[in-house]
Motif scaffolding. Structure first.
Motif, PDB file in Angstrom:
ATOM      1  N   ARG A  24     -29.590  21.932   3.404  1.00 20.58           N
ATOM      2  CA  ARG A  24     -28.308  22.215   2.764  1.00 20.58           C
ATOM      3  C   ARG A  24     -27.607  20.961   2.257  1.00 20.58           C
ATOM      4  NH1 ARG A  24     -25.504  27.208   6.165  1.00 20.58           N
ATOM      5  NH2 ARG A  24     -27.190  28.721   5.786  1.00 20.58           N
ATOM      6  N   LEU A  25     -28.203  19.809   2.428  1.00 18.30           N
ATOM      7  CA  LEU A  25     -27.640  18.592   1.854  1.00 18.30           C
ATOM      8  C   LEU A  25     -27.928  18.557   0.362  1.00 18.30           C
ATOM      9  CD1 LEU A  25     -28.594  15.860   4.492  1.00 18.30           C
ATOM     10  CD2 LEU A  25     -26.496  17.240   4.351  1.00 18.30           C
ATOM     11  N   GLY A  26     -27.066  17.899  -0.387  1.00 21.64           N
ATOM     12  CA  GLY A  26     -27.290  17.737  -1.809  1.00 21.64           C
ATOM     13  C   GLY A  26     -28.453  16.800  -2.076  1.00 21.64           C
ATOM     14  N   LEU A  27     -28.889  16.749  -3.335  1.00 23.48           N
ATOM     15  CA  LEU A  27     -30.010  15.908  -3.744  1.00 23.48           C
ATOM     16  C   LEU A  27     -31.241  16.185  -2.875  1.00 23.48           C
ATOM     17  CD1 LEU A  27     -28.248  12.499  -4.519  1.00 23.48           C
ATOM     18  CD2 LEU A  27     -29.303  14.057  -6.162  1.00 23.48           C
ATOM     19  N   ALA A  28     -31.766  17.385  -3.006  1.00 18.59           N
ATOM     20  CA  ALA A  28     -32.904  17.804  -2.181  1.00 18.59           C
ATOM     21  C   ALA A  28     -34.121  16.910  -2.351  1.00 18.59           C
ATOM     22  CB  ALA A  28     -33.267  19.253  -2.512  1.00 18.59           C
ATOM     23  N   GLY A  29     -34.193  16.190  -3.464  1.00 20.15           N
ATOM     24  CA  GLY A  29     -35.307  15.277  -3.670  1.00 20.15           C
ATOM     25  C   GLY A  29     -35.357  14.138  -2.671  1.00 20.15           C
ATOM     26  N   LEU A  30     -34.287  13.954  -1.914  1.00 19.07           N
ATOM     27  CA  LEU A  30     -34.255  12.907  -0.880  1.00 19.07           C
ATOM     28  C   LEU A  30     -34.656  13.424   0.495  1.00 19.07           C
ATOM     29  CD1 LEU A  30     -30.874  11.121  -1.762  1.00 19.07           C
ATOM     30  CD2 LEU A  30     -33.185  10.493  -2.483  1.00 19.07           C
ATOM     31  N   HIS A 143     -36.727   1.213   2.669  1.00 16.46           N
ATOM     32  CA  HIS A 143     -37.162   2.614   2.721  1.00 16.46           C
ATOM     33  C   HIS A 143     -36.483   3.436   1.638  1.00 16.46           C
ATOM     34  CE1 HIS A 143     -38.050   6.612   4.331  1.00 16.46           C
ATOM     35  NE2 HIS A 143     -36.756   6.866   4.372  1.00 16.46           N
ATOM     36  N   TRP A 144     -35.208   3.136   1.365  1.00 10.14           N
ATOM     37  CA  TRP A 144     -34.472   3.966   0.426  1.00 10.14           C
ATOM     38  C   TRP A 144     -34.639   3.548  -1.024  1.00 10.14           C
ATOM     39  CZ3 TRP A 144     -33.189   8.561   1.408  1.00 10.14           C
ATOM     40  CH2 TRP A 144     -32.865   8.956   2.704  1.00 10.14           C
ATOM     41  N   ARG A 145     -35.025   2.324  -1.280  1.00 10.90           N
ATOM     42  CA  ARG A 145     -35.050   1.857  -2.671  1.00 10.90           C
ATOM     43  C   ARG A 145     -35.910   2.734  -3.572  1.00 10.90           C
ATOM     44  NH1 ARG A 145     -35.440  -4.165  -0.914  1.00 10.90           N
ATOM     45  NH2 ARG A 145     -33.232  -4.752  -0.877  1.00 10.90           N
ATOM     46  N   GLU A 146     -37.110   3.073  -3.118  1.00 10.66           N
ATOM     47  CA  GLU A 146     -37.996   3.884  -3.957  1.00 10.66           C
ATOM     48  C   GLU A 146     -37.457   5.301  -4.116  1.00 10.66           C
ATOM     49  OE1 GLU A 146     -42.654   5.372  -4.247  1.00 10.66           O
ATOM     50  OE2 GLU A 146     -42.053   3.946  -2.702  1.00 10.66           O
ATOM     51  N   SER A 147     -37.021   5.906  -3.030  1.00  9.31           N
ATOM     52  CA  SER A 147     -36.547   7.290  -3.095  1.00  9.31           C
ATOM     53  C   SER A 147     -35.298   7.425  -3.958  1.00  9.31           C
ATOM     54  CB  SER A 147     -36.246   7.812  -1.687  1.00  9.31           C
ATOM     55  OG  SER A 147     -37.417   7.861  -0.906  1.00  9.31           O
ATOM     56  N   LEU A 148     -34.429   6.440  -3.915  1.00  6.49           N
ATOM     57  CA  LEU A 148     -33.178   6.530  -4.653  1.00  6.49           C
ATOM     58  C   LEU A 148     -33.332   6.236  -6.141  1.00  6.49           C
ATOM     59  CD1 LEU A 148     -30.666   4.960  -2.106  1.00  6.49           C
ATOM     60  CD2 LEU A 148     -30.982   7.374  -2.666  1.00  6.49           C
ATOM     61  N   SER A 149     -34.532   5.930  -6.581  1.00  4.57           N
ATOM     62  CA  SER A 149     -34.751   5.709  -8.005  1.00  4.57           C
ATOM     63  C   SER A 149     -34.453   6.971  -8.818  1.00  4.57           C
ATOM     64  CB  SER A 149     -36.186   5.242  -8.267  1.00  4.57           C
ATOM     65  OG  SER A 149     -37.119   6.242  -7.871  1.00  4.57           O
ATOM     66  N   LEU A 150     -34.464   8.121  -8.176  1.00  5.39           N
ATOM     67  CA  LEU A 150     -34.146   9.361  -8.886  1.00  5.39           C
ATOM     68  C   LEU A 150     -32.703   9.377  -9.391  1.00  5.39           C
ATOM     69  CD1 LEU A 150     -32.283  11.376  -6.905  1.00  5.39           C
ATOM     70  CD2 LEU A 150     -34.461  11.666  -5.757  1.00  5.39           C
ATOM     71  N   LEU A 151     -31.848   8.524  -8.816  1.00  6.42           N
ATOM     72  CA  LEU A 151     -30.455   8.475  -9.235  1.00  6.42           C
ATOM     73  C   LEU A 151     -30.295   7.983 -10.669  1.00  6.42           C
ATOM     74  CD1 LEU A 151     -28.786   7.000  -6.014  1.00  6.42           C
ATOM     75  CD2 LEU A 151     -28.963   9.413  -6.695  1.00  6.42           C
ATOM     76  N   ASP A 152     -31.260   7.198 -11.149  1.00  5.83           N
ATOM     77  CA  ASP A 152     -31.157   6.700 -12.514  1.00  5.83           C
ATOM     78  C   ASP A 152     -31.140   7.849 -13.522  1.00  5.83           C
ATOM     79  OD1 ASP A 152     -31.171   3.702 -12.469  1.00  5.83           O
ATOM     80  OD2 ASP A 152     -32.955   4.062 -11.264  1.00  5.83           O
ATOM     81  N   ALA A 153     -31.908   8.880 -13.273  1.00  8.37           N
ATOM     82  CA  ALA A 153     -31.880  10.059 -14.139  1.00  8.37           C
ATOM     83  C   ALA A 153     -30.711  10.977 -13.782  1.00  8.37           C
ATOM     84  CB  ALA A 153     -33.199  10.820 -14.030  1.00  8.37           C
ATOM     85  N   GLU A 154     -30.451  11.121 -12.497  1.00  5.78           N
ATOM     86  CA  GLU A 154     -29.401  12.028 -12.025  1.00  5.78           C
ATOM     87  C   GLU A 154     -28.021  11.599 -12.525  1.00  5.78           C
ATOM     88  OE1 GLU A 154     -28.413  15.460  -9.752  1.00  5.78           O
ATOM     89  OE2 GLU A 154     -30.403  14.596 -10.017  1.00  5.78           O
ATOM     90  N   ARG A 169     -25.214  -1.660  -1.250  1.00  4.02           N
ATOM     91  CA  ARG A 169     -25.482  -1.867  -2.673  1.00  4.02           C
ATOM     92  C   ARG A 169     -26.955  -2.199  -2.883  1.00  4.02           C
ATOM     93  NH1 ARG A 169     -21.157  -5.696  -5.144  1.00  4.02           N
ATOM     94  NH2 ARG A 169     -19.852  -3.912  -4.568  1.00  4.02           N
ATOM     95  N   SER A 170     -27.572  -2.827  -1.893  1.00  2.00           N
ATOM     96  CA  SER A 170     -28.991  -3.180  -2.012  1.00  2.00           C
ATOM     97  C   SER A 170     -29.908  -1.970  -1.964  1.00  2.00           C
ATOM     98  CB  SER A 170     -29.378  -4.157  -0.888  1.00  2.00           C
ATOM     99  OG  SER A 170     -28.681  -5.373  -1.018  1.00  2.00           O
ATOM    100  N   MET A 171     -29.418  -0.844  -1.464  1.00  4.64           N
ATOM    101  CA  MET A 171     -30.241   0.361  -1.403  1.00  4.64           C
ATOM    102  C   MET A 171     -30.587   0.886  -2.789  1.00  4.64           C
ATOM    103  SD  MET A 171     -28.357   2.341   1.782  1.00  4.64           S
ATOM    104  CE  MET A 171     -29.115   3.931   1.394  1.00  4.64           C
ATOM    105  N   TRP A 172     -29.648   0.707  -3.737  1.00  2.00           N
ATOM    106  CA  TRP A 172     -29.901   1.176  -5.103  1.00  2.00           C
ATOM    107  C   TRP A 172     -28.981   0.467  -6.070  1.00  2.00           C
ATOM    108  CZ3 TRP A 172     -26.641   3.908  -8.563  1.00  2.00           C
ATOM    109  CH2 TRP A 172     -27.286   4.332  -9.736  1.00  2.00           C
ATOM    110  N   ARG A 173     -29.577  -0.056  -7.139  1.00  2.00           N
ATOM    111  CA  ARG A 173     -28.828  -0.591  -8.269  1.00  2.00           C
ATOM    112  C   ARG A 173     -29.365   0.089  -9.521  1.00  2.00           C
ATOM    113  NH1 ARG A 173     -29.548  -5.336  -5.063  1.00  2.00           N
ATOM    114  NH2 ARG A 173     -27.561  -6.374  -4.568  1.00  2.00           N
ATOM    115  N   PRO A 174     -28.486   0.528 -10.414  1.00  2.00           N
ATOM    116  CA  PRO A 174     -28.964   1.263 -11.590  1.00  2.00           C
ATOM    117  C   PRO A 174     -29.793   0.385 -12.522  1.00  2.00           C
ATOM    118  CG  PRO A 174     -26.634   0.744 -11.794  1.00  2.00           C
ATOM    119  CD  PRO A 174     -27.019   0.381 -10.396  1.00  2.00           C
ATOM    120  N   VAL A 175     -30.794   0.975 -13.129  1.00  2.00           N
ATOM    121  CA  VAL A 175     -31.583   0.267 -14.133  1.00  2.00           C
ATOM    122  C   VAL A 175     -30.732  -0.012 -15.362  1.00  2.00           C
ATOM    123  CG1 VAL A 175     -33.560   0.454 -15.694  1.00  2.00           C
ATOM    124  CG2 VAL A 175     -33.775   1.195 -13.308  1.00  2.00           C
TER     125      VAL A 175
END
Length: 243
Positions: A24-30, A143-154, A169-175
């Motif tokens: 039931r959490l958002g962003l099921a891809g994670l 661990h999160w850097r690869e999975s959070l790459s989906l945020l660039d499209a989201e 901030r190190s977990m994800w930075r937008p392309v």
């Protein structure tokens, strides 16, 4: 516009209630990455050297033990769970109804355990910081850097107002950094967190439809804002706490 926040170490608890449900959490891809992180945290928290592994002191032993019961402990909405300095300043429970609805749409919280959360996501209290290395999982941030790459499209079309601290901030930075605005507060950590909470509150109360970094200056006039940077490398918004 999305407002990106770190979590807080301080968290509320509830004595009764339904447990969290991962589906039931958002962003099921994670969810696969979330499940792996939860399993590794539970195993690490059951070890004799759990406090050392998680980098915390003996006073937090009860919170570490609670990591072994994440799937059965009563869950709270993210809007209620985090109780640190930033969230005290944001004061979600004191927003007017229109601002509360905007906060629900715009605020996203980065979590070492769950990746990214919306305010309505329900989860159990946990103890885990970004940068910790969990046996069997590795460094949490990595661990999160690869999975959070989906945020660039989201979030491709969103103006991103980044109030996160360095480890999160190190977990994800937008392309694409043309709409990425990091919020800088030239103050000690406690006051910086407080000011970022006030910035987030001011933005959800303003109600403007922001699509360009320059539009933030008017909305945050009371913070003496200044904007630097470029569309190529991202923008830096420097603010000071209102007097």
């Amino acid at each position: 516009m999305l407002i990106l926040l770190p979590p807080s170490e301080g968290k509320a608890t509830r004595r009764r209630g339904a447990p969290m449900r991962l589906d039931r959490l958002g962003l099921a891809g994670l969810n696969a990455a979330r499940e792996a992180a939860m399993a590794a945290l539970a195993q690490a928290s059951a070890r004799p050297d759990a406090l050392e592994v998680l980098g915390v002191g003996a006073s937090l032993a009860d919170e570490v033990r609670a990591n072994t019961r994440l799937e059965s402990a009563p869950a709270l909405r993210a809007s209620e769970l985090y109780t640190g300095v930033l969230y005290e300043a944001l004061a979600l429970g004191q927003l007017d109804p229109a601002s509360s609805r905007r906060a629900a749409r715009q605020v996203r919280i980065f979590s070492a355990l769950h990746g990214v959360l919306s305010l309505g996501d329900r989860l159990s209290p946990y103890r885990l910081s970004a940068g910790v290395t969990l046996p069997g999982l590795g460094n949490v941030t990595s661990h999160w850097r690869e999975s959070l790459s989906l945020l660039d499209a989201e979030w491709a079309d969103e103006l991103l107002v980044d109030c996160r601290s360095g480890p999160y901030r190190s977990m994800w930075r937008p392309v694409d950094r043309s709409r990425w605005v990091t919020v800088d507060v030239p103050a000690a950590s406690h006051f910086a967190k407080h000011t970022r909470g006030l910035v987030a509150r001011a933005l959800v109360q303003h109600g403007g439809r922001f699509s360009r970094p320059q539009q933030l200056l008017e909305a945050l006039d009371g913070f003496s804002p200044s904007l630097s940077g470029s569309g190529a490398g991202g923008w830096q918004l420097t603010v000071v706490a209102p007097q």
